[in-house]
Write a protein that holds these residues in place. Sequence first.
Motif, short mmCIF file in Angstrom:
data_model
loop_
_atom_site.label_atom_id
_atom_site.label_comp_id
_atom_site.label_asym_id
_atom_site.label_seq_id
_atom_site.Cartn_x
_atom_site.Cartn_y
_atom_site.Cartn_z
N LYS A 1 0.71 -1.24 0.16
CA LYS A 1 -0.09 -0.10 -0.02
C LYS A 1 0.85 1.18 0.08
O LYS A 1 0.66 2.09 -0.65
CB LYS A 1 -0.94 0.14 1.21
CG LYS A 1 -1.82 1.17 1.07
CD LYS A 1 -2.77 1.10 2.25
CE LYS A 1 -3.61 2.33 2.17
NZ LYS A 1 -4.74 2.50 3.23
N ALA B 1 2.24 1.78 -3.40
CA ALA B 1 1.25 2.12 -4.44
C ALA B 1 1.05 3.74 -4.29
O ALA B 1 0.91 4.67 -5.33
CB ALA B 1 0.20 1.12 -4.31
N ARG B 2 0.93 4.15 -3.05
CA ARG B 2 0.66 5.34 -2.57
C ARG B 2 1.69 6.25 -2.90
O ARG B 2 1.77 7.33 -3.44
CB ARG B 2 0.53 5.53 -1.34
CG ARG B 2 -1.12 5.51 -0.70
CD ARG B 2 -1.21 5.75 0.70
NE ARG B 2 -2.70 5.61 0.93
CZ ARG B 2 -3.12 5.92 2.32
NH1 ARG B 2 -2.39 6.15 3.42
NH2 ARG B 2 -4.39 6.01 2.48
N LEU C 1 1.62 6.81 -6.72
CA LEU C 1 0.70 8.06 -6.71
C LEU C 1 1.00 9.41 -6.66
O LEU C 1 0.94 10.43 -7.09
CB LEU C 1 -0.84 7.48 -6.27
CG LEU C 1 -1.62 6.53 -7.15
CD1 LEU C 1 -1.11 5.39 -7.66
CD2 LEU C 1 -3.20 6.52 -6.56
N ALA D 1 -4.43 9.72 -3.04
CA ALA D 1 -5.22 8.24 -2.91
C ALA D 1 -5.19 8.01 -1.41
O ALA D 1 -4.19 7.21 -1.08
CB ALA D 1 -4.94 7.35 -3.82
N VAL E 1 -6.64 0.58 -0.61
CA VAL E 1 -5.88 0.18 -1.95
C VAL E 1 -5.92 -1.55 -2.10
O VAL E 1 -5.77 -1.95 -0.88
CB VAL E 1 -4.40 0.49 -1.89
CG1 VAL E 1 -3.80 -0.07 -3.16
CG2 VAL E 1 -4.29 2.05 -1.87
N TYR F 1 -3.74 -2.65 -9.33
CA TYR F 1 -3.98 -1.84 -7.84
C TYR F 1 -5.20 -0.82 -7.95
O TYR F 1 -5.21 0.24 -8.95
CB TYR F 1 -2.79 -1.12 -7.46
CG TYR F 1 -1.55 -1.98 -6.97
CD1 TYR F 1 -1.30 -2.09 -5.80
CD2 TYR F 1 -0.60 -2.30 -8.08
CE1 TYR F 1 -0.01 -2.75 -5.45
CE2 TYR F 1 0.28 -2.98 -7.83
CZ TYR F 1 0.66 -3.19 -6.57
OH TYR F 1 2.02 -3.99 -6.49
N CYS G 1 -6.88 1.82 -6.25
CA CYS G 1 -6.65 3.00 -5.39
C CYS G 1 -7.72 4.10 -5.13
O CYS G 1 -8.14 4.81 -5.81
CB CYS G 1 -5.32 4.01 -5.67
SG CYS G 1 -3.81 2.74 -6.24
N HIS G 2 -8.05 4.15 -3.97
CA HIS G 2 -9.23 5.02 -3.61
C HIS G 2 -8.92 6.07 -2.86
O HIS G 2 -7.73 6.55 -1.95
CB HIS G 2 -10.31 4.19 -2.85
CG HIS G 2 -10.75 2.76 -3.36
ND1 HIS G 2 -10.27 1.92 -3.51
CD2 HIS G 2 -11.95 2.76 -4.13
CE1 HIS G 2 -10.79 0.91 -4.12
NE2 HIS G 2 -11.81 1.44 -4.70
N ARG G 3 -9.85 7.18 -2.69
CA ARG G 3 -9.91 8.13 -1.84
C ARG G 3 -10.61 7.97 -0.57
O ARG G 3 -11.12 6.89 -0.37
CB ARG G 3 -10.33 9.47 -2.47
CG ARG G 3 -9.58 10.03 -3.69
CD ARG G 3 -10.25 11.34 -4.20
NE ARG G 3 -11.30 11.20 -4.90
CZ ARG G 3 -11.33 10.98 -6.29
NH1 ARG G 3 -10.27 10.96 -6.89
NH2 ARG G 3 -12.71 10.85 -6.92
#
Length: 260
Positions: A76, A79-80, A83, A90, A94, A113, A115-117
């Motif tokens: 996670k 991925a963050r 981004l 995000a 995730v 992946y 990836c959400h807010r």
Amino acid sequence: MGGLTMEASALYQGVVTHARFGPRRHRLRYRIFMLLLDLDALSSVLGRLKLLASGRFGLLSFRAADHGDRTGGDLKAYARGVLADAGIVADGPVRLLCMPRILGYGFNPLSLYFCHRADGELAAILYEVRNTFGQSHSYLAAVPAQGAVVRQTAPKRFYVSPFMDMDLAYDFEISPPGEAVSVTVGVRRGDEPVLTASFWGQRSALTDTNLLKAWIRHPLLSFKVIAGIHWEAVRILARGIGLRRRPPPPAHPVTLGKPA
């Protein structure tokens, strides 16, 4: 849209299809299963499943080092970080869609992946691509507008198939995980379609019982995928399609795409 009201982690069983449009038409279809893993709850999910080993040999297993920067670290956070480098916020869940290792062996041509807010809306999708030469590369595109289907595009920057040129573009069409998930990748040269690859899967709970049923249906899943890739290569060669030279990997590990 992101399935945030149901348990996040899940099992998706379905069908992969490939259709090549030129220079020789060619189609294939086979069944697989994939895991959707909530990276916020990864340790607890892996801890409750006896048939999905964590970081070690097992009938089925998951290794963080197969993904991200291959260090085995927090996926996670990885991925963050990708981004954030692209200026995309995000700060929510995730989820990683991928295939497990089978009997210690794994190969994921494409992992995603989601990836959400913090409000649960999808912010971006990170596409992690792996080739059969031991290399990997990612494509990243934001999701500015919410809808049932996400459409994104990116220029091809990474050598995957020895039968495809580099001067191509990818079109992604995604129905994010819910009761079903759909992933379609179109490859084109300008406006001319070259190939379409897709996966559609139906959701079931991620339990030991369902994992066992999936394994019984696909006992050599990872081996089938890599064997299928090489068998298709033989068939394509037999059709007279020549090999393309493999260029050096991209200088940057992530290529930015955009909404389509």
